[in-house]
Design an enzyme around this catalytic site. Structure first.
Site, mmCIF file in Angstrom:
data_model
loop_
_atom_site.group_PDB
_atom_site.id
_atom_site.type_symbol
_atom_site.label_atom_id
_atom_site.label_comp_id
_atom_site.label_asym_id
_atom_site.label_seq_id
_atom_site.Cartn_x
_atom_site.Cartn_y
_atom_site.Cartn_z
ATOM 1 N N ASP A 129 0.851 -1.177 0.000
ATOM 2 C CA ASP A 129 0.000 0.000 0.000
ATOM 3 C C ASP A 129 0.887 1.227 0.000
ATOM 4 O O ASP A 129 2.079 1.160 0.325
ATOM 5 C CB ASP A 129 -0.916 0.009 1.226
ATOM 6 C CG ASP A 129 -1.923 1.155 1.193
ATOM 7 O OD1 ASP A 129 -2.834 1.099 0.340
ATOM 8 O OD2 ASP A 129 -1.799 2.094 1.986
ATOM 9 N N SER A 130 0.291 2.379 -0.305
ATOM 10 C CA SER A 130 1.029 3.636 -0.272
ATOM 11 C C SER A 130 1.374 4.044 1.153
ATOM 12 O O SER A 130 2.214 4.922 1.357
ATOM 13 C CB SER A 130 0.218 4.744 -0.936
ATOM 14 O OG SER A 130 -1.000 4.949 -0.229
ATOM 15 N N GLU A 135 -2.779 9.175 7.508
ATOM 16 C CA GLU A 135 -1.336 8.981 7.663
ATOM 17 C C GLU A 135 -0.771 9.770 8.843
ATOM 18 O O GLU A 135 0.199 9.362 9.466
ATOM 19 C CB GLU A 135 -0.614 9.377 6.373
ATOM 20 C CG GLU A 135 -0.811 8.400 5.233
ATOM 21 C CD GLU A 135 -0.108 7.069 5.447
ATOM 22 O OE1 GLU A 135 0.982 7.049 6.060
ATOM 23 O OE2 GLU A 135 -0.657 6.037 5.009
ATOM 24 N N HIS A 157 -7.391 3.716 2.747
ATOM 25 C CA HIS A 157 -7.256 4.566 3.930
ATOM 26 C C HIS A 157 -8.627 4.989 4.477
ATOM 27 O O HIS A 157 -8.767 5.238 5.677
ATOM 28 C CB HIS A 157 -6.479 5.849 3.593
ATOM 29 C CG HIS A 157 -5.007 5.669 3.435
ATOM 30 N ND1 HIS A 157 -4.434 5.079 2.328
ATOM 31 C CD2 HIS A 157 -3.969 6.012 4.252
ATOM 32 C CE1 HIS A 157 -3.121 5.073 2.471
ATOM 33 N NE2 HIS A 157 -2.814 5.636 3.619
ATOM 34 N N CYS A 205 -3.938 -0.974 -2.489
ATOM 35 C CA CYS A 205 -3.964 0.469 -2.730
ATOM 36 C C CYS A 205 -4.768 0.680 -4.006
ATOM 37 O O CYS A 205 -4.437 0.096 -5.050
ATOM 38 C CB CYS A 205 -2.540 1.012 -2.908
ATOM 39 S SG CYS A 205 -2.440 2.727 -3.477
ATOM 40 N N CYS A 216 -10.568 4.025 -1.516
ATOM 41 C CA CYS A 216 -9.181 4.111 -1.058
ATOM 42 C C CYS A 216 -9.136 3.351 0.251
ATOM 43 O O CYS A 216 -10.013 3.534 1.107
ATOM 44 C CB CYS A 216 -8.769 5.570 -0.850
ATOM 45 S SG CYS A 216 -7.161 5.764 -0.040
#
Length: 264
Positions: free
Chosen positions: A9-10, A151, A185, A72, A183
């Site tokens: 993942d990012s 993040e 996240h 991701c 996404c």
């Protein structure tokens, strides 16, 4: 087969998929790479995203994985075909599972897609939804402010709620009964997103359907691990191990997390 499943993942977003994997596939070893140092991927060029994704996939290949999960959405949108053509192990993305889940849930055939700029611009979700439901009406919205909230660890804050409320303002007046968190996240912001959307809208994360795809691939390719004991995952991050560990412990509800550094 006791080789690990690789997850990339990012940043920390793919932990939403790992959480479901730990529940459904506790005996499968997992090696996770989060590219926090170069996150977010959404504003980056497709060429950059492909390069970063291939770097993580190559690192996991060297660690002996039996399957790769690109957890991701941005990387899935622009790099999935490239990665699949380069490696011999199975590679699973998160966009088609998310689209399938939304199509199963919608009654009105009107679906909102909340994702990064890169994912929305790629048109990957729009195409995947129309592949399963050609008559769907899709409201696609880029939400570039959301990933930094996660993040930075602010996803539970009142500030995050305000940012989400503002970011979804353009959906006011639009008709839809289902919203895809496009996404990985975004599930960490689910409560804020639910509060900002009209009452009754069903919120879809791709994690559940993605793990169904993982389970099916393990069976079909004879890759399932039949060990009788749970195996703790190993995490790598290109950013701060301390920061990654804090979010992993909180989101996964585990007591310990083996978090290591990786450089690209």
């Amino acid at each position: 087969m006791d080789a690990p499943i690789g997850v990339i993942d990012s940043g920390v977003g793919g932990l939403t998929v790992v959480k479901r994997m730990l529940e459904s596939l506790p005996n499968e070893p997992i090696i996770y790479i989060g590219d926090d140092a170069r996150c977010p991927y959404g504003p980056r060029t497709p060429e950059e995203v492909i390069t970063f994704t291939m770097e993580m996939a190559n690192a996991l290949q060297a660690m002996g994985i039996k399957m790769l999960v690109i957890a991701c959405n941005t990387a899935t949108a622009v790099a999935l075909d490239k990665v699949r053509s380069h490696f011999t192990f199975p590679v699973i993305g998160v966009i088609d599972p998310g689209a399938r889940a939304a199509v199963k849930e919608t009654d009105s055939r009107k679906i909102a897609v909340l994702a990064t700029s890169g994912t929305i611009q790629s048109g990957a979700y729009q195409q995947a939804i129309h592949d399963h439901l050609p008559t769907a009406t899709i409201h696609a919205l880029a939400c570039p402010e959301f990933v930094p909230l996660v993040e930075s660890g602010q996803y539970k804050s009142a500030y995050a709620g305000n940012v989400v409320q503002s970011g979804l303002q353009s959906l006011v007046g639009k008709e839809f009964d289902t919203a895809i968190l496009g996404c990985t996240h975004y599930p960490l912001l689910k409560n804020h997103i639910q509060n900002a959307l009209p009452e009754g809208v069903k919120i879809i994360s791709s994690a559940v359907e993605t793990v169904h795809d993982i389970e099916k691939t393990l069976r079909d390719c004879n890759l399932k691990n039949y060990a009788s004991h749970a195996v703790p995952p190993v995490f790598f991050t290109s950013g701060s191990t301390m920061h990654f560990r804090e979010i992993a412990l909180d989101w996964l509800a585990i007591d310990e997390a083996d978090v290591r550094t990786i450089a690209f």
